[in-house]
Design a protein around this motif. Structure first.
Motif, PDB file in Angstrom:
ATOM      1  N   ARG A  92     -27.963  11.733  17.332  1.00  0.00           N
ATOM      2  CA  ARG A  92     -26.851  11.797  16.074  1.00  0.00           C
ATOM      3  C   ARG A  92     -25.758  11.840  16.372  1.00  0.00           C
ATOM      4  O   ARG A  92     -25.129  12.665  17.191  1.00  0.00           O
ATOM      5  CB  ARG A  92     -27.633  13.296  15.576  1.00  0.00           C
ATOM      6  CG  ARG A  92     -27.204  13.540  14.001  1.00  0.00           C
ATOM      7  CD  ARG A  92     -28.142  14.596  13.535  1.00  0.00           C
ATOM      8  NE  ARG A  92     -28.011  15.000  12.241  1.00  0.00           N
ATOM      9  CZ  ARG A  92     -27.244  16.057  11.858  1.00  0.00           C
ATOM     10  NH1 ARG A  92     -26.908  16.964  12.906  1.00  0.00           N
ATOM     11  NH2 ARG A  92     -26.962  16.352  10.541  1.00  0.00           N
ATOM     12  N   VAL A  93     -24.956  11.362  15.643  1.00  0.00           N
ATOM     13  CA  VAL A  93     -23.516  10.983  15.798  1.00  0.00           C
ATOM     14  C   VAL A  93     -22.551  11.132  14.405  1.00  0.00           C
ATOM     15  O   VAL A  93     -23.139  10.941  13.406  1.00  0.00           O
ATOM     16  CB  VAL A  93     -23.140   9.643  16.302  1.00  0.00           C
ATOM     17  CG1 VAL A  93     -21.778   9.583  16.821  1.00  0.00           C
ATOM     18  CG2 VAL A  93     -24.149   9.354  17.394  1.00  0.00           C
ATOM     19  N   ASP A  94     -21.514  11.886  14.699  1.00  0.00           N
ATOM     20  CA  ASP A  94     -20.579  11.828  13.568  1.00  0.00           C
ATOM     21  C   ASP A  94     -19.768  10.607  13.478  1.00  0.00           C
ATOM     22  O   ASP A  94     -19.425  10.100  14.532  1.00  0.00           O
ATOM     23  CB  ASP A  94     -19.644  13.046  13.848  1.00  0.00           C
ATOM     24  CG  ASP A  94     -18.912  13.410  12.338  1.00  0.00           C
ATOM     25  OD1 ASP A  94     -18.220  12.430  11.708  1.00  0.00           O
ATOM     26  OD2 ASP A  94     -18.935  14.595  11.818  1.00  0.00           O
ATOM     27  N   SER A 127     -21.550  11.769   6.664  1.00  0.00           N
ATOM     28  CA  SER A 127     -20.506  11.476   7.727  1.00  0.00           C
ATOM     29  C   SER A 127     -21.632  11.319   8.941  1.00  0.00           C
ATOM     30  O   SER A 127     -20.911  10.682  10.149  1.00  0.00           O
ATOM     31  CB  SER A 127     -19.473  12.348   7.960  1.00  0.00           C
ATOM     32  OG  SER A 127     -20.022  13.686   8.287  1.00  0.00           O
ATOM     33  N   THR A 128     -22.636  11.891   9.046  1.00  0.00           N
ATOM     34  CA  THR A 128     -23.474  11.816  10.163  1.00  0.00           C
ATOM     35  C   THR A 128     -24.359  10.797  10.205  1.00  0.00           C
ATOM     36  O   THR A 128     -24.936  10.521   8.905  1.00  0.00           O
ATOM     37  CB  THR A 128     -24.019  12.956  10.636  1.00  0.00           C
ATOM     38  OG1 THR A 128     -24.909  13.343   9.465  1.00  0.00           O
ATOM     39  CG2 THR A 128     -22.999  14.069  11.021  1.00  0.00           C
ATOM     40  N   VAL A 146     -28.356   3.691  12.218  1.00  0.00           N
ATOM     41  CA  VAL A 146     -29.235   3.610  10.951  1.00  0.00           C
ATOM     42  C   VAL A 146     -29.071   4.938  10.168  1.00  0.00           C
ATOM     43  O   VAL A 146     -28.183   5.792  10.868  1.00  0.00           O
ATOM     44  CB  VAL A 146     -30.604   3.698  11.544  1.00  0.00           C
ATOM     45  CG1 VAL A 146     -30.798   2.487  12.419  1.00  0.00           C
ATOM     46  CG2 VAL A 146     -31.223   4.739  12.485  1.00  0.00           C
ATOM     47  N   THR A 147     -29.672   4.893   9.048  1.00  0.00           N
ATOM     48  CA  THR A 147     -29.293   6.070   8.288  1.00  0.00           C
ATOM     49  C   THR A 147     -30.356   7.418   8.867  1.00  0.00           C
ATOM     50  O   THR A 147     -29.658   8.405   8.890  1.00  0.00           O
ATOM     51  CB  THR A 147     -29.593   5.818   6.878  1.00  0.00           C
ATOM     52  OG1 THR A 147     -29.330   4.589   6.557  1.00  0.00           O
ATOM     53  CG2 THR A 147     -29.118   6.839   5.853  1.00  0.00           C
TER      54      THR A 147
END
Lengths: 165, 594
Positions: B476-478, B517-518, B535-536
């Motif tokens: 999980r990335v900002d 934003s993430t 991806v979302t």
């Protein structure tokens, strides 16, 4: 399937009866040889497939088989329309592959004599490719355009189908 | 000449049996060279060739009988200790076995072709205590060409001492050196791929499982009629829950059983390697000990068919580039004999095949220099490369460290073949390298191509499935952590720089509007490359059956097929190879435009 197309031609002078499925697109009536049609189903969830020509709506799951769905409206450059409860998918076998075609409405199966099929007029007002027209049927008060979908997919187009990015 | 055999069944039986025996024979012969004292092994080889001879004479395949008879005679002398196993004798015997394979392949194809069997027989003959009659027959043979006349006088001059013959025969081998290549290729085709032999026990198990399934179906019908007749509506949910659990169990068992029937031991591929390694080592003047582990590991037929070629290239490389000559090895304080370790093992839903040598290893500096010289990369590109990326340069088509093209290597094709085939299988290649101590190539392949474990992801409200075999990790990335380098979005991941592909853009999905934003990054690996797919949302892991999209939609970039989800909708399967190979350019262009 090639044979059906040929048969239609060879029967021309024999004057035999053929059955057509008639359907509507933008208030015009079209007919297609009943032997081409596998089944007619209601609209269901279509999964969009990216990077395909604009007339490919996507794919559906037809009892475990994944088949491509083509919008005839878009294919013939007709204006877009909302799907309603009369919208149908006609599943056909075109050049050996199962495919679905979205039409506005499927009305009936009609019997006509081969003799009633007239060559298509040289100029067509609607956006249908001249190529796909196999003939015109003038019966009482209705005018039907007989389609040959095999011709819709020319060799070039088939290639394009898979290479378009 | 078409084969005239009255009993087709008999012929098929003969072909099946002979093929099996011949496959085993190669392996046994190479082992025999290593342990000539093994009487049991010797006897087994002798029996095999004898069986082939017997069966072919029964069916009247004269050419086969002639070759096998002579081979058998030589083997008999070896068995009795009248001859000693030498590489030269083995060369000739192996050549004879190749010829037998070619002849069997001819029979299988239904055409008996006139083949030159005399030159091979002529090479066998010197090892026999031949009689004068045989020698004259040989020289009189009209078919004998090239090698045969040269061989014919030989028996007479060398009648007395077998020892003298050996070096001469070795000389003889040279003009025919090109020849064995063709029969060997033929021999590989012997294995039949259109039918499967299935263990009866597996079939029985399958039958049992189907029985279970029928039982569960009856249960379901019963449950439905109970429900309709209004009996105990409260218990329905309970019973239905139990039923679906059992059905789940039975179907997954069934799936495993069917999958197992398609499985072949990797031995099928591995067993031709001892022979290849032996010949290569002799050609290269190196001493090699090939160790094979885990040949009983099973994998899908489709995978087995595809990994043969890449493995041959990797083994060749290990021998040609990896291992040093005996002198060099001694000089650097290593044992004379180099080892190449070939191993296969299951690891979760993957099969891991590794080829490890204890040679000189890969020198990254040399690789980088070569790639620059050949113009495959530029100085700027090199400057930003990590050591892993540099090693990966060896996969580029046209890359070779060899100055001169030889029979074995130098055209820069091999590693490209490896990469292409492994990509086709959705596999991953890893290189472990220790300069001076050897290198290891690790191939991670999916067990089957029909049913895969996949990671379901959501991209702007559309669901896509990514083969889990190529997923390395997810995070999980900002979005603030993304950087731009030369128009390409990248993510700094530990010590490496990861190029990013926004799936939503690549697949031109309609923007669903949520501007969070993430997001999630799925890091996928294809062969040696790593890319992060943006991806979302991650939806979870699921086992999916791959459905083809039909021939009209077969070659879409980045889409490998489709699958049907629990709710009956179709989800597309992402093809990481297509994305990384072909989609890269698009990704760069699009993100640059954005």
């Amino acid at each position: 399937m090639q044979t059906t197309a040929l048969k239609v031609k060879s029967e021309e002078y024999a004057g035999e009866l053929i059955q057509l499925v008639s359907f509507n697109l933008e208030n015009e009536e079209y007919g297609i040889n009943v032997l081409m049609v596998r089944e007619i189903i209601r609209m269901l969830n279509i999964t969009r497939v990216p990077n395909t020509p604009h007339y490919v709506e996507g794919v559906i799951n037809l009892r475990g088989k994944v088949i491509p769905i083509i919008s005839l409206r878009r294919k013939f450059d007709l204006p877009e329309a909302e799907y309603d409860k009369r919208t149908r998918i006609m599943v056909m076998e075109v050049v050996g592959e199962m495919m679905g075609f979205i039409v506005d409405e499927v009305s009936e199966v009609i019997r006509i004599s081969e003799k009633e099929i007239q060559p298509p007029p040289p100029v067509v007002s609607s956006g249908i490719d001249q190529e796909c027209m196999a003939g015109v049927i003038n019966q009482a008060e209705r005018l039907l355009v007989l389609l040959d979908l095999e011709r819709m997919f020319t060799a070039d187009e088939r290639k394009l189908f898979s290479s378009v990015a | 000449m078409p084969i005239d055999c009255e009993d087709q069944e008999l012929l098929e039986g003969f072909l099946a049996e002979t093929t099996e025996l011949l496959e085993k024979l190669d392996d046994d012969l190479v082992s025999l060279e290593k342990s000539p004292e093994d009487a049991e092994l010797m006897n087994r080889i002798f029996r095999s060739i004898h069986t082939v001879k017997g069966a072919s004479s029964f069916l009247g395949f004269d050419l086969l009988v002639k070759v096998t008879h002579k081979t058998e005679d030589v083997l008999n002398r070896l068995r009795k200790g009248e001859l000693v196993v030498t590489p030269e004798i083995m060369d000739v015997i192996l050549e004879a076995v190749d010829l037998v394979k070619t002849l069997v392949a001819d029979i299988k194809a239904g055409e008996i072709v006139e083949r030159d069997i005399e030159s091979t027989i002529a090479k066998l003959v010197p090892y026999l205590s031949m009689s004068a009659t045989e020698a004259t027959v040989l020289s009189a043979a009209p078919k004998a060409e090239g090698a045969a006349p040269a061989a014919a006088p030989q028996p007479e001059s060398a009648q007395a001492a077998v020892l003298q013959v050996a070096p001469a025969a070795a000389k003889l081998k040279e003009p025919a050196a090109q020849k064995p290549a063709a029969p060997a290729a033929k021999g590989e085709e012997l294995a039949d791929n259109s039918t499967v032999r299935v263990d009866v026990k597996r079939l029985d198990d399958l039958m049992n499982q189907v029985g279970e399934l029928v039982l569960e179906r009856n249960r379901m019908i019963q449950l439905h009629s109970d429900y309709q007749s209004g009996l105990d509506p409260n218990g329905f949910a309970d019973d239905f829950g139990k039923l679906s659990k059992r059905l789940n169990f039975v179907t997954s068992e069934l799936q495993m059983q069917v999958l197992k029937m398609r499985m072949l031991p990797v031995e099928k591929v591995f067993k031709k390697f001892p022979r290849i390694v032996r010949n290569l080592a002799r050609d290269l003047g190196k001493e090699v000990d090939l160790q094979i582990f885990g040949e009983e590991t099973e994998l899908d037929r489709s995978v087995v068919d595809e990994i043969g070629d890449p493995l041959i290239h990797l083994i060749r490389n290990a021998l040609d580039h990896g291992l040093e000559t005996p002198d060099e090895r001694l000089a650097s304080g290593k044992p004379r004999m180099g080892t190449v370790m070939l191993s296969a093992a299951h690891e979760g839903n993957q099969i891991v095949i590794s080829i490890k040598d204890n040679g000189r290893g890969i020198n990254p500096d040399k690789i980088a220099q070569k790639a620059l010289d050949k113009g495959l990369i530029t100085e700027e590109q090199l400057a930003v490369m990590g050591s892993r990326e540099i090693l990966e340069l060896i996969f580029l088509p046209g890359f070779s460290t060899k100055e001169q093209t030889t029979d074995l290597s130098g055209r820069g094709v091999g590693m490209d073949v490896v990469r292409t085939n492994i990509r086709k299988l959705n596999g991953i290649i890893e290189i472990k390298n220790e300069l001076g101590h050897g290198s290891e190539f690790i191939l991670k392949l999916p067990l089957t191509l029909a049913i895969i474990q996949s990671l379901l992801v959501e991209v702007e409200r559309e669901v896509y499935s990514i083969p889990l075999a190529s997923v390395i990790e997810t995070m999980r990335v900002d979005q603030k952590e993304f950087h731009m380098i030369g128009g390409q979005e990248v993510l700094k991941l530990r010590d490496s720089v990861l190029p990013l592909l926004r799936l939503g853009r690549v697949f031109s999905c309609a923007d669903a509007g949520h501007d969070r934003s993430t997001c999630y990054v799925v890091i996928v690996g294809v062969a040696e490359k790593r890319v992060g797919l943006v991806v979302t949302r991650l939806l979870g892991q699921q086992e999916v059956a791959i459905k083809s999209l039909g021939k009209f939609l077969a070659n879409l970039p980045g889409i490998g097929g489709s699958t049907i989800m629990g709710d009956g909708r179709v989800a597309l399967i992402v093809d990481p190879m297509g994305l990384i190979g072909g989609g890269e350019g698009t990704g760069v262009r699009k993100s640059a435009a954005a």
